[in-house]
Scaffold this motif. Sequence first.
Motif, mmCIF file in Angstrom:
data_model
loop_
_atom_site.group_PDB
_atom_site.id
_atom_site.type_symbol
_atom_site.label_atom_id
_atom_site.label_comp_id
_atom_site.label_asym_id
_atom_site.label_seq_id
_atom_site.Cartn_x
_atom_site.Cartn_y
_atom_site.Cartn_z
ATOM 1 N N VAL A 230 0.840 -1.202 0.000
ATOM 2 C CA VAL A 230 0.000 0.000 0.000
ATOM 3 C C VAL A 230 0.872 1.248 0.000
ATOM 4 O O VAL A 230 0.577 2.229 -0.703
ATOM 5 C CB VAL A 230 -0.948 -0.005 1.218
ATOM 6 N N ILE A 231 1.954 1.226 0.772
ATOM 7 C CA ILE A 231 2.887 2.355 0.775
ATOM 8 C C ILE A 231 3.474 2.555 -0.612
ATOM 9 O O ILE A 231 3.606 3.688 -1.097
ATOM 10 C CB ILE A 231 4.012 2.115 1.805
ATOM 11 N N PHE A 232 3.804 1.457 -1.266
ATOM 12 C CA PHE A 232 4.378 1.528 -2.612
ATOM 13 C C PHE A 232 3.390 2.143 -3.598
ATOM 14 O O PHE A 232 3.761 2.997 -4.416
ATOM 15 C CB PHE A 232 4.783 0.125 -3.059
ATOM 16 N N PHE A 233 2.137 1.730 -3.519
ATOM 17 C CA PHE A 233 1.113 2.293 -4.407
ATOM 18 C C PHE A 233 0.956 3.794 -4.175
ATOM 19 O O PHE A 233 0.942 4.590 -5.136
ATOM 20 C CB PHE A 233 -0.225 1.582 -4.182
ATOM 21 N N ASN A 234 0.840 4.198 -2.919
ATOM 22 C CA ASN A 234 0.710 5.622 -2.605
ATOM 23 C C ASN A 234 1.946 6.407 -3.037
ATOM 24 O O ASN A 234 1.837 7.557 -3.484
ATOM 25 C CB ASN A 234 0.475 5.811 -1.107
ATOM 26 N N LEU A 235 3.108 5.787 -2.922
ATOM 27 C CA LEU A 235 4.347 6.445 -3.331
ATOM 28 C C LEU A 235 4.339 6.722 -4.834
ATOM 29 O O LEU A 235 4.658 7.841 -5.270
ATOM 30 C CB LEU A 235 5.542 5.570 -2.960
ATOM 31 N N ILE A 236 3.983 5.725 -5.620
ATOM 32 C CA ILE A 236 3.957 5.890 -7.073
ATOM 33 C C ILE A 236 2.975 6.981 -7.476
ATOM 34 O O ILE A 236 3.301 7.883 -8.270
ATOM 35 C CB ILE A 236 3.581 4.561 -7.757
ATOM 36 N N MET A 237 1.765 6.944 -6.928
ATOM 37 C CA MET A 237 0.751 7.938 -7.288
ATOM 38 C C MET A 237 1.158 9.336 -6.834
ATOM 39 O O MET A 237 0.944 10.315 -7.559
ATOM 40 C CB MET A 237 -0.594 7.552 -6.666
ATOM 41 N N ALA A 293 8.482 8.640 -16.178
ATOM 42 C CA ALA A 293 8.649 7.215 -16.478
ATOM 43 C C ALA A 293 9.914 6.665 -15.813
ATOM 44 O O ALA A 293 9.898 5.555 -15.248
ATOM 45 C CB ALA A 293 8.712 7.005 -17.982
ATOM 46 N N ILE A 294 11.000 7.428 -15.848
ATOM 47 C CA ILE A 294 12.243 6.986 -15.207
ATOM 48 C C ILE A 294 12.071 6.902 -13.696
ATOM 49 O O ILE A 294 12.503 5.930 -13.054
ATOM 50 C CB ILE A 294 13.393 7.942 -15.573
ATOM 51 N N ALA A 295 11.434 7.923 -13.108
ATOM 52 C CA ALA A 295 11.202 7.913 -11.661
ATOM 53 C C ALA A 295 10.341 6.722 -11.249
ATOM 54 O O ALA A 295 10.615 6.066 -10.234
ATOM 55 C CB ALA A 295 10.546 9.220 -11.227
ATOM 56 N N THR A 296 9.318 6.427 -12.040
ATOM 57 C CA THR A 296 8.448 5.285 -11.746
ATOM 58 C C THR A 296 9.209 3.972 -11.879
ATOM 59 O O THR A 296 9.073 3.068 -11.042
ATOM 60 C CB THR A 296 7.239 5.285 -12.691
ATOM 61 N N ALA A 297 10.033 3.859 -12.925
ATOM 62 C CA ALA A 297 10.816 2.636 -13.131
ATOM 63 C C ALA A 297 11.799 2.418 -11.974
ATOM 64 O O ALA A 297 11.972 1.282 -11.498
ATOM 65 C CB ALA A 297 11.568 2.717 -14.452
ATOM 66 N N PHE A 300 9.927 1.041 -9.057
ATOM 67 C CA PHE A 300 9.574 -0.371 -9.246
ATOM 68 C C PHE A 300 10.796 -1.272 -9.046
ATOM 69 O O PHE A 300 10.686 -2.357 -8.460
ATOM 70 C CB PHE A 300 8.979 -0.577 -10.642
ATOM 71 N N ILE A 301 11.946 -0.831 -9.537
ATOM 72 C CA ILE A 301 13.158 -1.635 -9.366
ATOM 73 C C ILE A 301 13.549 -1.713 -7.891
ATOM 74 O O ILE A 301 13.916 -2.776 -7.376
ATOM 75 C CB ILE A 301 14.308 -1.038 -10.206
ATOM 76 N N ALA A 302 13.451 -0.583 -7.202
ATOM 77 C CA ALA A 302 13.821 -0.555 -5.783
ATOM 78 C C ALA A 302 12.806 -1.274 -4.902
ATOM 79 O O ALA A 302 13.134 -1.699 -3.791
ATOM 80 C CB ALA A 302 13.970 0.892 -5.315
ATOM 81 N N SER A 303 11.580 -1.433 -5.396
ATOM 82 C CA SER A 303 10.519 -2.023 -4.566
ATOM 83 C C SER A 303 10.816 -3.464 -4.167
ATOM 84 O O SER A 303 10.331 -3.931 -3.134
ATOM 85 C CB SER A 303 9.177 -1.950 -5.297
ATOM 86 N N GLY A 314 8.756 -16.712 1.245
ATOM 87 C CA GLY A 314 9.669 -15.933 2.059
ATOM 88 C C GLY A 314 9.160 -14.561 2.409
ATOM 89 O O GLY A 314 9.822 -13.787 3.059
ATOM 90 N N GLY A 315 7.946 -14.214 1.888
ATOM 91 C CA GLY A 315 7.362 -12.933 2.189
ATOM 92 C C GLY A 315 7.938 -11.780 1.414
ATOM 93 O O GLY A 315 7.562 -10.645 1.612
ATOM 94 N N ARG A 316 8.869 -12.065 0.496
ATOM 95 C CA ARG A 316 9.516 -10.974 -0.238
ATOM 96 C C ARG A 316 9.172 -11.082 -1.704
ATOM 97 O O ARG A 316 9.072 -12.157 -2.265
ATOM 98 C CB ARG A 316 11.022 -11.020 -0.046
ATOM 99 N N ARG A 317 9.033 -9.907 -2.294
ATOM 100 C CA ARG A 317 8.693 -9.857 -3.713
ATOM 101 C C ARG A 317 9.877 -10.254 -4.544
ATOM 102 O O ARG A 317 10.998 -9.832 -4.293
ATOM 103 C CB ARG A 317 8.270 -8.426 -4.095
#
Length: 317
Positions: A230-237, A293-297, A300-303, A314-317
Motif C-alpha cells: 500500500v505504501i508503494f502504491f501511494n508512493l507511485i501515485m 517514467a524513469i522515476a516510476t521505473a 519499481f526496481i527498488a521495490s 519468504g514474504g519478499r517480492r
Amino acid sequence: MNQDSAIPVSKLMKSTKTKKLKNHSYAPLAGYLFISPWLIGFVILTVWPMVQSLYYTFTDFSLLSPPRWVGMQNFKEISEDRYFYNSLKVTFTFVLTSVPGRLIFALLVALLLNKKIKGISFYRTIIYLPSLIGGSVAVAVLWKNIFGINGFINHIVPLLGIEPKNWIGTPGTALGTLVTLSVWQFGSAMIIFLAGLKQIPSELYEASDVDGASRLRQFFTVTLPLLSPVIFFNLIMSVINSFQSFTAAFVVTNGGPLNSTEMYALYLYQKAFATLHMGYASALAWILLVIVAIATAINFIASKYWVFYENDAGGRR
C-alpha cells in the motif's frame, strides 16, 4: 419414436456446436460495443492529442501560424534554457520534500483513525473532507490568504517566538508554503492506508503481544512490512501527481518570487499559452513524460528490496 423421424446424434452435436460458435462470435462484438464510448473518447481525447503533441515537438508552432518543421531545434534550445533547469530544480525539490511528508502524515493519521472508538466514522469523514476540494483553485486562493502578510499564520507565529513575514513573497519560504499545502492534501493517501491497515490480520498483533513485543516494535515488524504494498502504491501515485503539480504554483505564487516556485508544469504552461511556443512546450511535455517514467521505473526496481507480499515465498517480492 419413429425411426425415420429420429435425428442422428452426429447431426445434433454438429448443430449444437454451430450455435455455440455463433454465440461465441457475437460475445466479443457485444463487449466492444459496450466499451465503444470509452474507446472513442480515449482515442479522440488522449491518443490523438499525444500523437499531435509528438509531431509538434519537432516543429515551430505558435497557434497563429501553421507548424514549421525544425527537427531537434526545440530540444537544443531547451538544453541551453536556464529557466528549464530552474524549473527542474524547483520541481525535484518539491517532489523530494512533499511526497515523504504527505505519506508520513497520511500514515500517522490513518493509524489514529484505525482505533475502535466511539464516533470514529465521523472523525474519518471530517478529516477526509478537505481532500475533496484540496486541488481546487478556491483552496489555493485560501492558502494564499493564510500565508499572506496579513494572513492567519502571521497572527499565530509571534506566540511561537517567530517574527511575522511575507511567507509567499520571500524566496526562501515560498516553496515551503506549497509543500505544506501538498502535505495538507493527505486525505486520499490516508484512506488507502486505512484500508490497508484493515486488511492486516489481528492474529499477528495478538501473537506479537504474547511474545512481549511493544507497540513500536509491532509497528516496524508487523504493520510496515504488511503495509508495504500500500505504501508503494501511494508512493507511485504521489510522485506522479507531484511532478505534474500546477494549480498551487499558478494561483498562490505564479512562479514567484524570483522563479523560486516555478514548477515544471507551470513553466510548460507559460511557454504554451503565454508566449505561444507550442512546439517548445510540446517538447517540454515529452521530457516530463520521460522523467516521470524513469522515476516510476526506479521505484519499481527498488521495490523488490522493501515491498513484501503475504502470498510470496519468504514474504519478499
